[in-house]
Design a protein around this motif. Structure first.
Motif, PDB file in Angstrom:
ATOM      1  N   VAL A 165       1.326   4.877   1.237  1.00 48.30           N
ATOM      2  CA  VAL A 165       0.764   5.554   2.409  1.00 48.30           C
ATOM      3  C   VAL A 165       1.216   7.013   2.441  1.00 48.30           C
ATOM      4  O   VAL A 165       2.388   7.309   2.182  1.00 48.30           O
ATOM      5  CB  VAL A 165       1.266   4.865   3.705  1.00 48.30           C
TER       6      VAL A 165
ATOM      7  N   VAL B 123       0.847  -1.187   0.000  1.00 45.97           N
ATOM      8  CA  VAL B 123       0.000   0.000   0.000  1.00 45.97           C
ATOM      9  C   VAL B 123       0.888   1.244   0.000  1.00 45.97           C
ATOM     10  O   VAL B 123       1.901   1.291   0.695  1.00 45.97           O
ATOM     11  CB  VAL B 123      -0.900   0.019   1.267  1.00 45.97           C
TER      12      VAL B 123
ATOM     13  N   VAL C  27      -5.884   4.120  10.059  1.00 40.51           N
ATOM     14  CA  VAL C  27      -5.664   4.436   8.640  1.00 40.51           C
ATOM     15  C   VAL C  27      -6.970   4.238   7.863  1.00 40.51           C
ATOM     16  O   VAL C  27      -7.814   3.451   8.286  1.00 40.51           O
ATOM     17  CB  VAL C  27      -4.615   3.475   8.011  1.00 40.51           C
ATOM     18  N   VAL C  28      -7.116   4.970   6.753  1.00 39.08           N
ATOM     19  CA  VAL C  28      -8.226   4.645   5.842  1.00 39.08           C
ATOM     20  C   VAL C  28      -7.649   4.437   4.452  1.00 39.08           C
ATOM     21  O   VAL C  28      -6.704   5.124   4.065  1.00 39.08           O
ATOM     22  CB  VAL C  28      -9.327   5.726   5.801  1.00 39.08           C
ATOM     23  N   GLY C  29      -8.212   3.490   3.716  1.00 38.34           N
ATOM     24  CA  GLY C  29      -7.614   3.140   2.421  1.00 38.34           C
ATOM     25  C   GLY C  29      -8.601   3.096   1.279  1.00 38.34           C
ATOM     26  O   GLY C  29      -9.822   3.050   1.472  1.00 38.34           O
ATOM     27  N   ARG C  30      -8.065   3.131   0.089  1.00 36.37           N
ATOM     28  CA  ARG C  30      -8.819   2.976  -1.162  1.00 36.37           C
ATOM     29  C   ARG C  30      -7.931   2.183  -2.111  1.00 36.37           C
ATOM     30  O   ARG C  30      -6.715   2.154  -1.945  1.00 36.37           O
ATOM     31  CB  ARG C  30      -9.088   4.337  -1.845  1.00 36.37           C
TER      32      ARG C  30
ATOM     33  N   GLY D  97      -3.120   0.050  -3.804  1.00 36.68           N
ATOM     34  CA  GLY D  97      -3.766   0.430  -2.548  1.00 36.68           C
ATOM     35  C   GLY D  97      -3.169   1.751  -2.090  1.00 36.68           C
ATOM     36  O   GLY D  97      -1.947   1.909  -2.107  1.00 36.68           O
TER      37      GLY D  97
ATOM     38  N   MET E 165      -3.373   4.814   1.112  1.00 34.55           N
ATOM     39  CA  MET E 165      -3.915   5.025   2.456  1.00 34.55           C
ATOM     40  C   MET E 165      -3.579   6.406   2.985  1.00 34.55           C
ATOM     41  O   MET E 165      -2.476   6.916   2.740  1.00 34.55           O
ATOM     42  CB  MET E 165      -3.289   4.019   3.430  1.00 34.55           C
TER      43      MET E 165
END
Ligand code: HEM
Length: 446
Positions: free
Chosen positions: A51, A49, A320-323, A341, A343
């Motif tokens: 970040v 991911v 954390v928030v992810g897409r 990914g 975040m």
């Protein structure tokens, strides 16, 4: 054309990175950021991911066209919530579903739950006897669980409430993201083991939700609970939600809506009792509201609001928030390929010393001194996926904390500061915040 490279990140073995993230997300991600810059790439439970812990990076994610992303947490959330959960939808379907789900959590409809929140809080403290040592998180969890069951389902009969509490708690206890991420473990070994136990509780909850829908469909008129509002809701084509959709959304609201708020309140009680000057200032603010304050008056108190905000800053319940990108996306000048990914590291932004001088200090005043943008302060995520229960959760936190502190006295059971410990998706105080009950506040509850 060559595929763009992901930004640099740690070269440690991937399982080690994941372990360090699960153990202490804030420490691991802050260290990566100072070593590799922003954004960086890390190996997390959902894969590699990219970040960011920079408000500008957060702004780029939250302000981007939502059509560029799909949810990131499918692997670990789908077995628990179902494919029809808002948390797992993307595109137009997500937009449509949010429109159906949002209204009960805002404005007048939300405020209708104020008295309920206060009464549940008063009842939750009834069992305490002076001198009792107890875990604050058990009390806040009992409050938020009852609030969500009553607000979502409108259930009042004690026996049915008890069954809902029991089934929901067992279901939550049997869920672990690691079990969901480790696909080979997702097998029932002759009906035993963690997966079999989880499946059993999923089926129990499903049965209970089906029963509730069967008795409630067609009788929703005149009821104010969220289930009745959802049963009566129609999309732009005039279609109601199906049973399968409703069940997944009910599960989502029950799960997303109670442990999160309970943890937020437990952290606030922890910080208040470790900072007597802060507690005193709050009690002074509460005093003019009388022995058992009016919920609406509590919701308007600036210092109480700042205490809740500062607790969620220092210990964001969700780190954390992810897409996941479904089209090319550029983050801080780095072009990311489709399928990456991304975040926003809430826990890193919230400890940025430029935004929050002395970031480790609990100082609610900072929220009275300046306003933070949605990219600088983001305990509820942001953009098109911002938590739909944010206003409800803040309202509940203020009412429950204000009521507890106006009516009762507590002291710390020990002086040890709590360390954040991961439980499922959330980070709560490891010891649950042990307090000693000192009795009703003078004049209250007389
Ligand atoms: C202190 C309490 C809470 C915290 C810290 C919290 C935090 C969050 C966060 C960080 C997200 C992800 C946002 C993003 O991806 O940008 C989220 C989403 C969500 N939350 Fe909350 N939440 C809380 C309480 C609640 C409550 C009370 C409810 C409902 C009763 C709720 C329902 C949801 C739902 C349905 C979503 C999915 C939104 C979407 O994907 O469109 N949450 N929450």
């Amino acid at each position: 054309m060559s595929t763009p490279q992901l930004p640099p990140g740690p070269r440690q073995l991937k399982p080690l990175q994941t372990f360090r993230f699960l153990k202490n997300a804030a420490a691991f991600l802050s260290e990566c950021r100072s070593r590799y810059g922003d954004p960086f790439t890390a190996a997390l439970p959902v894969g590699d991911v990219v970040v960011t812990g920079d408000p500008e990076g957060v702004r780029e994610i939250f302000s981007a066209d939502p059509a560029l992303f799909e949810p990131l947490g499918h692997l670990i959330l789908a077995p628990a919530l179902g494919d029809n959960s808002l948390l797992l939808m993307g595109g137009q379907r997500h937009k449509r579903e949010r429109k159906l789900l949002m209204p009960p959590f805002h404005g007048e409809r939300m405020r209708a739950y104020g008295l309920l929140m206060r009464d549940i809080t008063l009842r939750a403290a009834e069992g305490l006897r002076p001198g009792d040592t107890f875990r604050a998180q058990d009390v806040t969890q009992a409050i938020s669980l009852d609030v969500i069951i009553r607000a979502v389902f409108g259930i009042e009969e004690p026996e049915r409430m008890r069954r809902f509490r029991e089934v929901l708690s067992a279901y939550m206890d049997s869920y672990t993201p690691l079990l969901m991420a480790a696909k080979p473990l997702r097998r029932s070994f002759g009906g035993v083991g963690p997966w079999a136990r989880f499946q059993h509780h999923v089926a129990e909850l499903d049965r209970m939700l089906s029963e509730e829908l069967a008795t409630r469909r067609g009788h929703e008129a005149g009821h104010e609970d969220i289930l009745s509002l959802l049963l009566g809701a129609r999309d732009e084509e005039g279609q109601p939600m199906t049973d399968a959709e409703l069940k997944d959304e009910l599960r989502t609201l029950l799960v997303a809506g109670h442990e999160t708020t309970a943890i937020g309140m437990a952290w606030a009680l922890h910080h208040l009792h470790h900072h007597p000057d802060t507690l005193e200032r709050l009690l002074k603010e509460l005093a003019p509201l009388g022995a058992v304050p009016d919920p609406e008056a509590l919701a308007k108190l600036p210092y109480l609001g700042a205490v809740c905000d500062e607790s969620l800053r220092l210990h964001p319940v969700v780190a954390v928030v992810g897409r996941r990108t479904v089209a090319p996306f550029t983050l801080r000048g780095r072009e990311l390929p489709v399928g990456t990914g991304v975040m926003a590291a809430i826990c890193v932004v919230h400890r940025d010393p430029v935004l929050y001088p002395e970031p480790e200090r609990f100082r609610p005043e900072r929220f009275l001194e300046r306003k933070f943008s949605p990219f600088e302060y983001l305990p509820f995520g942001g953009g098109a996926r911002r938590c739909i229960g944010a206003a409800f959760a803040l309202y509940e936190m203020r009412i429950a904390l204000g009521t507890l502190l106006a009516t009762h006295r507590f002291t710390l059971a020990n002086n040890e500061p709590e360390r954040p410990v991961r439980r499922n998706i959330t980070h709560g105080p490891g010891g649950g915040v042990e307090l000693v009950y000192q009795g009703p506040r003078h004049g209250a509850l007389a």
